[in-house]
Design a protein around this motif. Structure first.
Motif, PDB file in Angstrom:
ATOM      1  N   ARG A 109      71.806  88.379  42.407  1.00 29.93           N
ATOM      2  CA  ARG A 109      72.064  89.460  43.378  1.00 29.93           C
ATOM      3  C   ARG A 109      73.121  90.413  42.829  1.00 29.93           C
ATOM      4  O   ARG A 109      72.980  91.634  42.895  1.00 29.93           O
ATOM      5  CB  ARG A 109      72.538  88.892  44.714  1.00 29.93           C
ATOM      6  CG  ARG A 109      71.431  88.492  45.652  1.00 29.93           C
ATOM      7  CD  ARG A 109      71.925  88.237  47.068  1.00 29.93           C
ATOM      8  NE  ARG A 109      73.094  87.382  47.168  1.00 29.93           N
ATOM      9  CZ  ARG A 109      73.053  86.056  47.266  1.00 29.93           C
ATOM     10  NH1 ARG A 109      71.907  85.429  47.276  1.00 29.93           N
ATOM     11  NH2 ARG A 109      74.162  85.364  47.363  1.00 29.93           N
TER      12      ARG A 109
ATOM     13  N   GLU B 125      59.240  87.856  39.261  1.00 30.12           N
ATOM     14  CA  GLU B 125      58.236  87.822  40.328  1.00 30.12           C
ATOM     15  C   GLU B 125      56.824  87.976  39.786  1.00 30.12           C
ATOM     16  O   GLU B 125      55.897  87.323  40.261  1.00 30.12           O
ATOM     17  CB  GLU B 125      58.530  88.901  41.365  1.00 30.12           C
ATOM     18  CG  GLU B 125      59.714  88.573  42.243  1.00 30.12           C
ATOM     19  CD  GLU B 125      59.932  89.603  43.329  1.00 30.12           C
ATOM     20  OE1 GLU B 125      58.956  89.957  44.013  1.00 30.12           O
ATOM     21  OE2 GLU B 125      61.080  90.055  43.467  1.00 30.12           O
TER      22      GLU B 125
ATOM     23  N   SER C  35      65.604  90.812  39.822  1.00 28.27           N
ATOM     24  CA  SER C  35      64.602  90.257  40.718  1.00 28.27           C
ATOM     25  C   SER C  35      63.978  89.027  40.061  1.00 28.27           C
ATOM     26  O   SER C  35      63.207  89.147  39.114  1.00 28.27           O
ATOM     27  CB  SER C  35      63.527  91.312  41.013  1.00 28.27           C
ATOM     28  OG  SER C  35      62.552  90.766  41.857  1.00 28.27           O
TER      29      SER C  35
END
Length: 169
Positions: free
Chosen positions: A122, A150, A127
């Motif tokens: 974060r 992702e 990501s």
């Protein structure tokens, strides 16, 4: 085998080593290893070692440094998927409440690893997906993490299935 090693010391003189090794052929099936190679992916194991115990509890600052080194490595390797298995080799200081509930050392390290890594990604605005794998190996809890981008979650699902099948044998 490809590997990257980082080392540092704390103010008490304890030495810490982080080793990342592309060693998936040691625990994945031959088919899975070939599949990853064909797709140009590398599964990197994360290994942490501590020499010395002058400072009993690893402070948050040190844990953040470990997380940041791992995250920086991850950023620099776009087709890397990281693998970490929480160990139970040595006891860890945990609260009475956690001990009273029967939390195992591996479960404690699992939660700590997840929280620390989520915090650093974060902070670095990365990501990633942390896919936990839990295996009951004849009463011994095994906690594994697969860390990926992702866009690589489909590959992680295939790797996860291979890991489960390996433990079931």
């Amino acid at each position: 085998m490809k590997e990257a090693v980082y080392s540092f010391s704390n103010s008490s003189g304890d030495k810490f080593y982080i080793r990342l090794a592309a060693d998936s052929d040691l625990f994945l099936s031959n088919e899975m290893s070939l599949f990853l190679k064909d797709k140009d992916f590398e599964l990197w194991g994360i290994y942490l070692e501590r020499l010395g115990n002058a400072q009993k509890v690893a402070p948050v600052k040190l844990l953040n440094k470990v997380s940041q080194l791992i995250a920086t490595f991850f950023i620099g390797h776009p087709n890397a998927i990281l693998y970490y298995q929480c160990d139970d080799i040595s006891e860890v200081p945990m609260s009475f409440k956690k001990k009273e509930t029967g939390m195992s050392v591996q479960e404690y390290r699992n939660r700590l690893f997840t929280n620390m890594f989520e915090k650093i990604v974060r902070k670095m605005n990365i990501s990633v997906v942390d896919t936990p794998i839990y295996i009951d190996a004849c009463g011994n809890d095994v906690y594994i993490h697969l860390i990926s981008r992702e866009k690589h979650t489909d590959i992680v699902k295939i790797i996860s299935k291979d890991i489960h099948e390996g433990f079931d044998k």
